[in-house]
Design a protein around this motif. Structure first.
Motif, PDB file in Angstrom:
ATOM      1  N   TYR A  12       0.753  -1.356   0.147  1.00  0.00           N
ATOM      2  CA  TYR A  12      -0.130  -0.085   0.103  1.00  0.00           C
ATOM      3  C   TYR A  12       0.617   1.444   0.191  1.00  0.00           C
ATOM      4  O   TYR A  12       2.116   1.167   0.247  1.00  0.00           O
ATOM      5  CB  TYR A  12      -1.002   0.095   1.230  1.00  0.00           C
ATOM      6  N   SER A  13       0.429   2.347  -0.315  1.00  0.00           N
ATOM      7  CA  SER A  13       0.906   3.523  -0.480  1.00  0.00           C
ATOM      8  C   SER A  13       1.453   4.056   0.763  1.00  0.00           C
ATOM      9  O   SER A  13       1.195   3.401   2.020  1.00  0.00           O
ATOM     10  CB  SER A  13       0.188   4.559  -1.066  1.00  0.00           C
ATOM     11  N   SER A  14       2.466   4.911   0.870  1.00  0.00           N
ATOM     12  CA  SER A  14       3.239   5.693   1.933  1.00  0.00           C
ATOM     13  C   SER A  14       1.909   6.303   2.844  1.00  0.00           C
ATOM     14  O   SER A  14       2.043   6.274   4.110  1.00  0.00           O
ATOM     15  CB  SER A  14       4.280   6.377   1.829  1.00  0.00           C
ATOM     16  N   TYR A  15       1.052   7.026   2.239  1.00  0.00           N
ATOM     17  CA  TYR A  15       0.063   7.641   2.871  1.00  0.00           C
ATOM     18  C   TYR A  15      -0.990   6.689   3.498  1.00  0.00           C
ATOM     19  O   TYR A  15      -1.440   6.884   4.697  1.00  0.00           O
ATOM     20  CB  TYR A  15      -0.764   8.772   1.854  1.00  0.00           C
ATOM     21  N   VAL A  16      -1.308   5.843   2.796  1.00  0.00           N
ATOM     22  CA  VAL A  16      -2.109   4.555   3.586  1.00  0.00           C
ATOM     23  C   VAL A  16      -1.259   4.304   4.855  1.00  0.00           C
ATOM     24  O   VAL A  16      -2.086   4.057   5.771  1.00  0.00           O
ATOM     25  CB  VAL A  16      -2.683   3.535   2.536  1.00  0.00           C
ATOM     26  N   GLY A  17      -0.306   4.112   4.600  1.00  0.00           N
ATOM     27  CA  GLY A  17       0.660   3.414   5.675  1.00  0.00           C
ATOM     28  C   GLY A  17       0.673   4.416   6.997  1.00  0.00           C
ATOM     29  O   GLY A  17       0.393   4.321   8.272  1.00  0.00           O
ATOM     30  N   LEU A  18       0.597   5.712   6.668  1.00  0.00           N
ATOM     31  CA  LEU A  18       0.392   6.822   7.858  1.00  0.00           C
ATOM     32  C   LEU A  18      -0.977   6.937   8.251  1.00  0.00           C
ATOM     33  O   LEU A  18      -0.930   6.701   9.567  1.00  0.00           O
ATOM     34  CB  LEU A  18       0.664   8.259   6.639  1.00  0.00           C
ATOM     35  N   VAL A  19      -2.041   6.530   7.713  1.00  0.00           N
ATOM     36  CA  VAL A  19      -3.268   6.420   8.170  1.00  0.00           C
ATOM     37  C   VAL A  19      -3.364   5.227   9.238  1.00  0.00           C
ATOM     38  O   VAL A  19      -4.080   5.200  10.243  1.00  0.00           O
ATOM     39  CB  VAL A  19      -4.450   6.274   7.238  1.00  0.00           C
ATOM     40  N   TYR A  20      -2.652   4.036   8.582  1.00  0.00           N
ATOM     41  CA  TYR A  20      -2.539   2.858   9.606  1.00  0.00           C
ATOM     42  C   TYR A  20      -1.901   3.038  10.564  1.00  0.00           C
ATOM     43  O   TYR A  20      -2.406   2.600  12.001  1.00  0.00           O
ATOM     44  CB  TYR A  20      -2.070   1.801   8.600  1.00  0.00           C
ATOM     45  N   MET A  21      -0.676   3.985  10.725  1.00  0.00           N
ATOM     46  CA  MET A  21       0.096   3.987  12.039  1.00  0.00           C
ATOM     47  C   MET A  21      -1.012   4.880  13.006  1.00  0.00           C
ATOM     48  O   MET A  21      -0.695   4.759  14.074  1.00  0.00           O
ATOM     49  CB  MET A  21       1.163   4.726  11.707  1.00  0.00           C
ATOM     50  N   PHE A  22      -1.530   5.941  12.613  1.00  0.00           N
ATOM     51  CA  PHE A  22      -2.337   6.884  13.168  1.00  0.00           C
ATOM     52  C   PHE A  22      -3.483   5.857  13.908  1.00  0.00           C
ATOM     53  O   PHE A  22      -3.670   6.166  15.118  1.00  0.00           O
ATOM     54  CB  PHE A  22      -2.940   7.732  12.235  1.00  0.00           C
ATOM     55  N   ASN A  23      -3.973   4.960  13.166  1.00  0.00           N
ATOM     56  CA  ASN A  23      -5.007   4.316  13.809  1.00  0.00           C
ATOM     57  C   ASN A  23      -4.560   3.276  14.812  1.00  0.00           C
ATOM     58  O   ASN A  23      -5.225   3.018  15.887  1.00  0.00           O
ATOM     59  CB  ASN A  23      -5.864   3.380  12.644  1.00  0.00           C
ATOM     60  N   LEU A  24      -3.241   2.601  14.754  1.00  0.00           N
ATOM     61  CA  LEU A  24      -2.616   2.010  15.562  1.00  0.00           C
ATOM     62  C   LEU A  24      -2.317   2.647  16.857  1.00  0.00           C
ATOM     63  O   LEU A  24      -2.662   2.028  18.007  1.00  0.00           O
ATOM     64  CB  LEU A  24      -1.141   1.737  14.753  1.00  0.00           C
ATOM     65  N   ILE A  25      -1.743   3.712  16.739  1.00  0.00           N
ATOM     66  CA  ILE A  25      -1.346   4.488  17.941  1.00  0.00           C
ATOM     67  C   ILE A  25      -2.746   5.047  18.799  1.00  0.00           C
ATOM     68  O   ILE A  25      -2.784   5.048  19.944  1.00  0.00           O
ATOM     69  CB  ILE A  25      -0.391   5.848  17.762  1.00  0.00           C
ATOM     70  N   VAL A  26      -3.399   5.836  17.933  1.00  0.00           N
ATOM     71  CA  VAL A  26      -4.863   6.267  18.679  1.00  0.00           C
ATOM     72  C   VAL A  26      -5.754   5.319  19.067  1.00  0.00           C
ATOM     73  O   VAL A  26      -6.374   4.651  18.064  1.00  0.00           O
ATOM     74  CB  VAL A  26      -5.304   7.422  17.922  1.00  0.00           C
ATOM     75  N   GLY A  27      -5.777   5.052  20.184  1.00  0.00           N
ATOM     76  CA  GLY A  27      -6.749   3.756  20.517  1.00  0.00           C
ATOM     77  C   GLY A  27      -7.212   3.972  21.911  1.00  0.00           C
ATOM     78  O   GLY A  27      -7.656   5.102  22.396  1.00  0.00           O
ATOM     79  N   THR A  28      -7.343   3.091  22.885  1.00  0.00           N
ATOM     80  CA  THR A  28      -8.273   3.173  24.217  1.00  0.00           C
ATOM     81  C   THR A  28      -7.388   4.095  25.086  1.00  0.00           C
ATOM     82  O   THR A  28      -7.981   4.759  25.853  1.00  0.00           O
ATOM     83  CB  THR A  28      -8.046   1.618  24.918  1.00  0.00           C
ATOM     84  N   GLY A  29      -5.922   4.179  24.834  1.00  0.00           N
ATOM     85  CA  GLY A  29      -5.384   5.248  25.784  1.00  0.00           C
ATOM     86  C   GLY A  29      -5.954   6.532  25.807  1.00  0.00           C
ATOM     87  O   GLY A  29      -5.937   7.289  26.677  1.00  0.00           O
ATOM     88  N   ALA A  30      -6.304   6.936  24.660  1.00  0.00           N
ATOM     89  CA  ALA A  30      -6.993   8.454  24.159  1.00  0.00           C
ATOM     90  C   ALA A  30      -8.219   8.684  24.933  1.00  0.00           C
ATOM     91  O   ALA A  30      -8.411   9.832  25.475  1.00  0.00           O
ATOM     92  CB  ALA A  30      -7.258   8.535  22.898  1.00  0.00           C
ATOM     93  N   LEU A  31      -8.696   7.681  25.343  1.00  0.00           N
ATOM     94  CA  LEU A  31     -10.239   7.973  26.043  1.00  0.00           C
ATOM     95  C   LEU A  31      -9.730   8.133  27.655  1.00  0.00           C
ATOM     96  O   LEU A  31     -10.737   8.718  28.429  1.00  0.00           O
ATOM     97  CB  LEU A  31     -11.050   6.634  25.934  1.00  0.00           C
ATOM     98  N   THR A  32      -8.767   7.544  28.119  1.00  0.00           N
ATOM     99  CA  THR A  32      -8.541   7.894  29.483  1.00  0.00           C
ATOM    100  C   THR A  32      -7.441   9.118  29.836  1.00  0.00           C
ATOM    101  O   THR A  32      -7.300   9.430  30.954  1.00  0.00           O
ATOM    102  CB  THR A  32      -7.431   6.478  30.118  1.00  0.00           C
ATOM    103  N   MET A  33      -6.865   9.793  28.641  1.00  0.00           N
ATOM    104  CA  MET A  33      -6.289  10.705  28.725  1.00  0.00           C
ATOM    105  C   MET A  33      -6.803  12.184  29.330  1.00  0.00           C
ATOM    106  O   MET A  33      -6.040  12.937  30.086  1.00  0.00           O
ATOM    107  CB  MET A  33      -5.531  11.405  27.434  1.00  0.00           C
ATOM    108  N   PRO A  34      -8.084  12.536  29.002  1.00  0.00           N
ATOM    109  CA  PRO A  34      -8.673  13.609  29.623  1.00  0.00           C
ATOM    110  C   PRO A  34      -8.723  13.770  31.032  1.00  0.00           C
ATOM    111  O   PRO A  34      -8.219  14.958  31.659  1.00  0.00           O
ATOM    112  CB  PRO A  34     -10.019  13.649  28.927  1.00  0.00           C
ATOM    113  N   LYS A  35      -8.937  12.693  31.792  1.00  0.00           N
ATOM    114  CA  LYS A  35      -8.938  12.643  33.429  1.00  0.00           C
ATOM    115  C   LYS A  35      -7.497  12.926  33.624  1.00  0.00           C
ATOM    116  O   LYS A  35      -7.201  13.616  34.711  1.00  0.00           O
ATOM    117  CB  LYS A  35      -9.370  11.410  33.874  1.00  0.00           C
TER     118      LYS A  35
END
Length: 469
Positions: A12-35
């Protein structure tokens, strides 16, 4: 030659890889970050978030460099095998080719990491995956309990403005909230636990649906928070700094930047890797901006003492969201997304256990393979979830300990030994096209020193907290 990353499987293209990495990193941890942001103060949180994002980027480039060097050696080995098939007469080879071949053979006999290093890697990844499963096993029943339980005198709208309930408060009739939580945990375990005993395959479309739901939920929460703040309904007045909350914030941030363990499967299929480091840097900038937007809108929209461990639950209130469908979608969002990930993480952990104890040429008895390994995978996180549903602490501890090993220690040792191994195999004149911008040995030492400091700081903080109690 050194520094080529092999391209296998569906590309896949490098930009698709960029999206995949974004989705990989941003997960459940983001939901606990505000508190965590609200507890530690907005300035301290912002500084630590940016710094930990930078450190994660550094070690990500370390892993990419090590991958490139390892793949270059594999490619060299294939070329040498082809040469041997074409011409068995070694006397026709040039002196330089013979020298490189001898160096390569010596390097090939030495593993990049020692047995201790390999065992350390498996220990870190297993602890991290156990923490992941415990977080998932607690988050789903906790979300269900928060959405479906009602405090005395509460209406059917879900969580009231005052969201701080005790586990002993009534839920349905004589059942307490903690009883409802454990009932949901038992149902969750019975429904998803059996997948640990089998292989999970063909999850592509399920993951696409999960990602779509996740981004709809994040977008809705950010927009709703901005609207409330714009209408002058923001209740949050976060402090500038509160160092008592740094321990959990640190663990949450490390956990939220975790991607190093999945980089090989993510980076390898990228078709064009010419500007890979720049794209990874862009990804980290976007992720930092997203985490900052989510957390800052949250801490200025809601009071710090009313922010839930799982941020989505703050929107399961009538006074925040008038539309019932949106309330239930956000309140139950972790249930759908985490439930699809739980079997995949469980099977991954089970396979890591099997690999750790695997002996060359040996096979496991059926009972060990099909019963023992799945059982030791499933039971510990469920027991942890049974004892506590403090998601912020679970995420913080998982990130602070296992996350430190995976995100800092392993990449630093890996790139250090990989550079020595590459010099032995190819000589000093060969450059790695994907070498990290942080190529000086100072950065390796700095990452290890930072990891050690974090470990000491978090441990001391936990001990002091327990002493005060």
């Amino acid at each position: 030659m050194a520094g080529e990353i092999t391209e296998t499987g569906e590309l896949y293209s490098s930009y698709v890889g960029l999206v995949y990495m974004f989705n990989l990193i941003v997960g459940t941890g983001a939901l606990t970050m505000p508190k965590a942001f609200a507890t530690a103060g907005w300035l301290v949180s912002l500084v630590l978030l940016v710094f930990l994002g930078f450190m994660s980027f550094v070690t990500t480039t370390f892993v990419i460099e090590a991958m490139a060097a390892a793949n270059a050696q594999l490619r060299w080995k294939r070329m040498e095998n082809l040469k041997e098939e074409e011409d068995d007469d070694s006397s026709t080879a040039s002196d330089s080719d013979v020298l490189i071949r001898d160096n390569y053979e010596r390097a090939e006999k030495r593993p990049i990491l020692s047995v201790l290093g390999v065992n350390l890697f498996y220990f870190c990844i297993i602890v991290y995956l156990y923490g992941d499963l415990a977080i998932y096993a607690a988050a789903v029943p906790f979300s269900l309990m928060q959405v479906t339980c009602s405090a005395t005198g509460n209406d059917s709208c879900g969580v009231e403005a005052d969201t701080k309930y005790n586990d002993t408060d009534r839920c349905w009739g004589p059942l307490r909230r903690v009883d409802a939580y454990r009932i949901y945990l038992a149902i969750f375990t019975l429904l998803l636990g059996p997948f640990t005993f089998f292989d999970v395959q063909k999850t592509k479309y399920l993951q696409i649906l999960t990602s779509l739901m996740r981004w709809i939920a994040f977008a809705v929460m950010i927009v709703l928070a901005l609207v409330r703040i714009g209408h002058g309904q923001g209740e949050g007045h976060p402090p500038l700094a509160d160092f008592s909350g740094v321990r959990n914030l640190f663990g949450v941030c490390v956990y939220s930047f975790m991607c190093q363990h999945s980089l090989p499967s993510l980076i390898t299929p990228v078709s064009s890797k010419r500007h890979l480091t720049r794209l990874v840097f862009l990804d980290y900038v976007l992720i930092l901006a997203f985490y900052g937007l989510l957390s800052f809108t949250a801490i200025f929209c809601f009071r710090g003492d009313s922010l839930m461990d799982m941020y989505t639950l703050n929107f399961a209130r009538c006074d925040v969201v008038g539309l019932a469908a949106v309330r239930f979608f956000l309140g139950l969002f972790p249930v759908f997304t985490i439930s699809t990930n739980f079997p995949i993480i469980a099977v991954t952990l089970r396979n890591n256990w099997k690999t750790l104890f695997h002996r060359e040429g040996g096979t496991y008895p059926w009972v060990v393979d099909r019963v023992v390994f799945p059982t030791i995978t499933l039971v510990p996180p469920v027991l942890v979830a049974f004892c506590t549903h403090d998601l912020e602490s679970l995420v913080g501890i998982t990130g602070a300990y296992a996350g430190t090993g995976i995100q800092y220690v392993i990449p630093a040792f890996l790139v250090y030994h990989c550079r020595r191994d590459t010099q032995l195999a190819f000589g000093c004149g060969v450059s790695n096209k994907h070498r990290s911008p942080f190529r000086h040995t100072f950065w390796v030492g700095f990452v290890l020193l930072w990891a050690f400091s974090c470990f000491i700081f978090v441990t001391a903080n936990i001990v002091l907290s327990e002493t005060k109690l």
